[in-house]
Enzyme design. Structure first.
Site, PDB file in Angstrom:
ATOM      1  N   GLN A 151      -2.385  34.884 -16.930  1.00  0.00           N
ATOM      2  CA  GLN A 151      -3.192  36.088 -16.780  1.00  0.00           C
ATOM      3  C   GLN A 151      -4.677  35.736 -16.726  1.00  0.00           C
ATOM      4  OE1 GLN A 151      -2.077  39.002 -16.138  1.00  0.00           O
ATOM      5  NE2 GLN A 151       0.035  39.079 -16.873  1.00  0.00           N
ATOM      6  N   TYR A 181      10.257  36.341 -14.040  1.00  0.00           N
ATOM      7  CA  TYR A 181       8.898  35.990 -13.605  1.00  0.00           C
ATOM      8  C   TYR A 181       8.103  35.576 -14.854  1.00  0.00           C
ATOM      9  CZ  TYR A 181      10.384  39.025  -9.707  1.00  0.00           C
ATOM     10  OH  TYR A 181      11.076  39.633  -8.691  1.00  0.00           O
ATOM     11  N   CYS A 185       0.719  44.896 -12.039  1.00  0.00           N
ATOM     12  CA  CYS A 185      -0.696  44.943 -11.660  1.00  0.00           C
ATOM     13  C   CYS A 185      -0.875  45.761 -10.384  1.00  0.00           C
ATOM     14  CB  CYS A 185      -1.256  43.532 -11.483  1.00  0.00           C
ATOM     15  SG  CYS A 185      -0.414  42.566 -10.201  1.00  0.00           S
TER      16      CYS A 185
END
Length: 332
Positions: free
Chosen positions: A167, A196, A290
């Site tokens: 991130q 993921y 996101c």
């Protein structure tokens, strides 16, 4: 940072619409220790004579009519400098090059860079020969003894290797993982999959006694890093597999866990995996996204899994981007 300009006056930042370099080294969002690295990196580019890669803009393209595209396009070597800073203030620097032509010079002058940046612990050259908007290539040449940067979040030493996803905003990422752990513990699954999974941020934060956790990630580098962290923490019920998260569709029909975490790229998990989750025996899904547009599309394929909790995290301050964490529960 895109590298443009010249060997003697390199520009670190981005390119504008016509291909001119825009200096972003003074962006106010950088932690001070990260911002302090850019001047030594620019000096290293000058010292090692790393010619910035030239990207032909519209004017250049018109001017080169009748000339070889390859001869014009493939000028220069250094495409990007990728810099990561850990919560402990250590740095990983990756030089994305068109070829290995300058590798000897990079090695020769690396000691001077490490002298200027004593917190530099990982340095690599990534080879990306294609003339395309591709950030990195498959080949990574590690120049330091250490191959991984330790990203210590809430006492968990996540090991970030080159070509592994992490991130962007470390402080907000820590809050994201804490929130996920709280919601997972509230559900209390005995078996949890993290799809993921990257270097294991969600999986390792959500590990608990008596809970089996399986992380699945396409990047073998990330899987190796996550596995090393789990081993170092003595988490024997946490394991990681290299593979495409979308390939678990068949497994969901026969060995579905009680809860699944998904943290896909902007494209989302896609209709196939979403439908498989919806039709499986999975009781809860924790979706970290996101991109609300692809999230909404995925939710439309999971009508039996209803959102019950959600939180928005400002992962990318002063931009239109964000991270949203959503807890889904099976509608029975």
């Amino acid at each position: 940072m895109v590298v443009s300009g010249t060997v003697d006056e390199p520009v670190l930042g981005i390119l504008d619409r016509v291909g001119h370099g825009v200096d972003l080294t003074d962006c106010g969002l950088y932690p001070p220790a990260l911002q302090a690295a850019f001047a030594p990196l620019a000096e290293f580019i000058r010292r090692a004579r790393l010619e910035p890669y030239r990207v032909p803009g519209p004017t250049t393209a018109r001017a080169r009519a009748g000339k070889s595209r390859k001869a014009t396009a493939e000028r220069g070597e250094l495409k990007y400098v990728l810099v990561t800073i850990s919560p402990d203030g250590e740095l990983m620097v990756r030089f994305v090059m068109r070829s290995t032509e300058a590798l000897a010079r990079v090695r020769k002058h690396l000691p001077s860079l490490r002298s200027a940046l004593p917190n530099l612990v990982v340095a690599t050259v990534n080879v990306q020969p294609a003339h395309a908007a591709v950030l990195e290539g498959d080949r990574e040449i590690v120049l330091t003894d250490s191959e991984a940067l330790t990203m210590r979040l809430d006492g968990i030493p996540l090991r970030l290797r080159p070509q592994s996803f992490f991130q962007t905003n470390t402080e907000v990422a820590a809050g994201l993982y804490r929130q996920a752990r709280e919601w997972v513990d509230d559900v209390g699954p005995a078996a949890l999959w993290d799809l993921y999974c990257g270097v294991g941020g969600f999986a390792l934060h959500c590990a608990a006694p008596g809970r089996s956790v399986t992380g699945i990630e396409l990047s073998r580098e990330a899987v190796a890093a996550a596995s090393a962290t789990a081993d170092g923490l003595g988490l024997h019920d946490v394991r990681f597999e290299a593979g495409d998260a979308r390939d678990v569709v068949g497994r969901l029909a026969t060995e579905a866990p009680e809860m699944v975490i998904v943290n896909p790229p902007r494209r989302g998990i896609g209709a196939g995996l979403a439908r498989a989750l919806d039709e499986s025996a999975v009781g809860h899904v924790l979706y970290s996204s996101c991109n609300a547009t692809t999230l909404a599309a995925d939710l439309s394929h999971m009508p039996r899994l209803r959102p019950v909790r959600g939180v928005l995290l400002d992962m990318f301050p002063q931009t239109q981007h964000y991270e949203v964490l959503l807890l889904l529960r099976r509608d029975v």
